[in-house]
Every structure is written in C-alpha cells, then in structure tokens.
Design an enzyme around this catalytic site. Structure first.
Site, PDB file in Angstrom:
ATOM      1  N   ARG A 190      31.987  54.879  12.835  1.00 36.53           N
ATOM      2  CA  ARG A 190      32.075  53.599  13.573  1.00 36.53           C
ATOM      3  C   ARG A 190      30.778  52.816  13.527  1.00 36.53           C
ATOM      4  O   ARG A 190      30.785  51.588  13.450  1.00 36.53           O
ATOM      5  CB  ARG A 190      32.378  53.879  15.057  1.00 36.53           C
ATOM      6  N   HIS A 202      51.829  47.327   5.468  1.00 36.39           N
ATOM      7  CA  HIS A 202      52.337  47.793   6.756  1.00 36.39           C
ATOM      8  C   HIS A 202      53.735  48.377   6.537  1.00 36.39           C
ATOM      9  O   HIS A 202      54.559  47.756   5.852  1.00 36.39           O
ATOM     10  CB  HIS A 202      52.376  46.629   7.757  1.00 36.39           C
TER      11      HIS A 202
HETATM   12  C1  GAR Z   1      51.645  54.054   4.595  1.00 38.85           C
HETATM   13  O1  GAR Z   1      53.028  54.174   4.898  1.00 38.85           O
HETATM   14  C2  GAR Z   1      51.132  52.710   5.093  1.00 38.85           C
HETATM   15  O2  GAR Z   1      52.084  51.699   5.052  1.00 38.85           O
HETATM   16  C3  GAR Z   1      50.768  53.032   6.509  1.00 38.85           C
HETATM   17  O3  GAR Z   1      50.184  54.303   6.457  1.00 38.85           O
HETATM   18  C4  GAR Z   1      50.835  55.050   5.426  1.00 38.85           C
HETATM   19  C5  GAR Z   1      49.777  55.740   4.603  1.00 38.85           C
HETATM   20  O4  GAR Z   1      50.364  56.651   3.718  1.00 38.85           O
HETATM   21  N1  GAR Z   1      49.874  52.044   7.055  1.00 38.85           N
HETATM   22  C6  GAR Z   1      49.879  51.700   8.333  1.00 38.85           C
HETATM   23  O5  GAR Z   1      50.616  52.212   9.150  1.00 38.85           O
HETATM   24  C7  GAR Z   1      48.879  50.613   8.703  1.00 38.85           C
HETATM   25  N2  GAR Z   1      49.183  50.054   9.995  1.00 38.85           N
HETATM   26  P1  GAR Z   1      49.493  57.314   2.574  1.00 38.85           P
HETATM   27  O6  GAR Z   1      48.200  57.806   3.220  1.00 38.85           O
HETATM   28  O7  GAR Z   1      50.329  58.446   2.055  1.00 38.85           O
HETATM   29  O8  GAR Z   1      49.225  56.268   1.537  1.00 38.85           O
END
Ligand code: GAR
Length: 191
Positions: A60, A106
């Site tokens: 952070r 998203h």
């Molecule tokens: C994905 O589904 C992405 O859309 C989501 O996190 C996941 C990551 O998956 N993002 C969010 O929720 C952002 N608000 P990954 O680590 O397997 O790529």
C-alpha cells in the site's frame, strides 16, 4: 515499428494474465513489460515465473501512500495498463496520469454488480442469489470511481436454473479469455 508496451496488474490466480501472455507470445509488436501484484503469495507470480514475465510485488505504501508506483509506471511509459483481476482501487494520481490508458475487466454486466466489494466469486454469488438469467463481462476504462469508467465492450452468457455460482464463474472466465486479449489488441492498434 515501435513495440507497444503493456503493464498488467493482478491480485489472484492470474489466469487472464496467462491468457493475455499466450495471445501476444509470438507478436513482435506488443510486449508485456511486467505484472504488478499487491499479493506476495498470489498464484499469478508462479505463472509469471513459468511464462518468464517479470512479476513485482508492491504494498500500500508504494501504491497509494507515496508516488513510488506512479513514478515507476511513468518511467516505463506503457502504451496500456491492464487490470486483469486486480482488486485495489487505483489512486487518482495514477488515473490522472494515464487518462484512457488504463482498462479493467469486470466479471458482470456493469452497471449491475459493480462497486466496492464486488469482485470475483462475490459477484457470481450475488448474480446467482438474484436468479439472473444472464451475466457477462464488461471491459471498461478506469477512472477514479470503482467500475464507472466508459464501457469498451460487453459480452453476455446465459445462466441456467441449475447453474451454480462456480458454473457462472466458469462461463464468465470463458468470455474473458475470448474477448480480453482481442480488445487489448484493438486498443493498441488504434493508438
Ligand atoms: C476475473 O474474473 C476478473 O474479471 C475479476 O477477477 C477475476 C480474476 O481471475 N475481476 C474483478 O472482479 C475486478 N473487480 P484470474 O485471476 O483467474 O484472471
């Protein structure tokens, strides 16, 4: 031909990072400079080691309590910053420094199921609870408000009555793998 530079941010598994890396692997005109993560034990770091991509952990202090990450991003001069499963809000100093140069994915059809706390399985559990008949993905520009930047692309998947939240997550991931690299490619080609 100038090589376009992408910087990725990720907080978790990094399956989107891997998919994007594979998509651009043989391309000489696009390079992934590095993957930045706010979790020192995130699975994305293992993936980056295997894919031979630089992965850097930050805290952070470096991200939002000082200009460390801002300065680093500015010195790397990325053409695009991509949030691929990144869960911290981007500080205004960074969104101001990179207008229309940061995009996020998203896992729902914004403006539904967006905002603070709405990430990963939280989104899919909420979609299931509301008995939605469809869900999808939203790729959008990032501004200082969570999930509120201009929408670039949405894609939908239908939900069956007996789909679990995990089934919904899997359908959404398939859409992400299909569309996210293509959208990144299109944005870079228009710059
Ligand atoms: C994905 O589904 C992405 O859309 C989501 O996190 C996941 C990551 O998956 N993002 C969010 O929720 C952002 N608000 P990954 O680590 O397997 O790529």
């Amino acid at each position: 031909m100038k090589t376009k530079k992408i910087i990725l941010f990720a907080s978790g598994s990094g399956s989107n990072v891997e998919n994007i890396a594979n998509y651009f692997k043989l391309r000489k005109d696009v390079t992934i400079c590095c993957v930045l993560t706010n979790k020192s034990d995130a699975k994305v770091i293992e993936r980056c080691n295997r894919l031979e991509i630089n992965a850097l952990f930050f805290n952070r202090q470096a991200f939002s309590k000082s200009d460390f990450i801002l300065n680093m991003l500015q010195s790397l001069e990325p053409d695009l910053i991509v949030l691929a499963g990144f869960l911290w809000k981007i500080p205004e100093a960074i969104t101001n420094a990179f207008p229309k140069q940061i995009i996020n994915i998203h896992p729902a059809l914004l403006p539904k199921y967006g905002g603070k706390g709405m990430y990963g399985m939280n989104v899919h559990n909420a979609v299931k609870k509301q008995k939605e008949t469809e869900t999808g993905i939203t790729i959008h520009y990032v501004n200082a408000q969570y999930d509120e930047g201009a929408i670039i692309k949405q894609a939908k998947a239908s939900i069956a009555n007996n789909d679990t939240a995990e089934d919904i997550a899997s359908k959404v991931h398939q859409l992400e793998y299909e569309y996210f690299p293509k959208v990144i490619d299109e944005i870079l080609s228009k710059q």
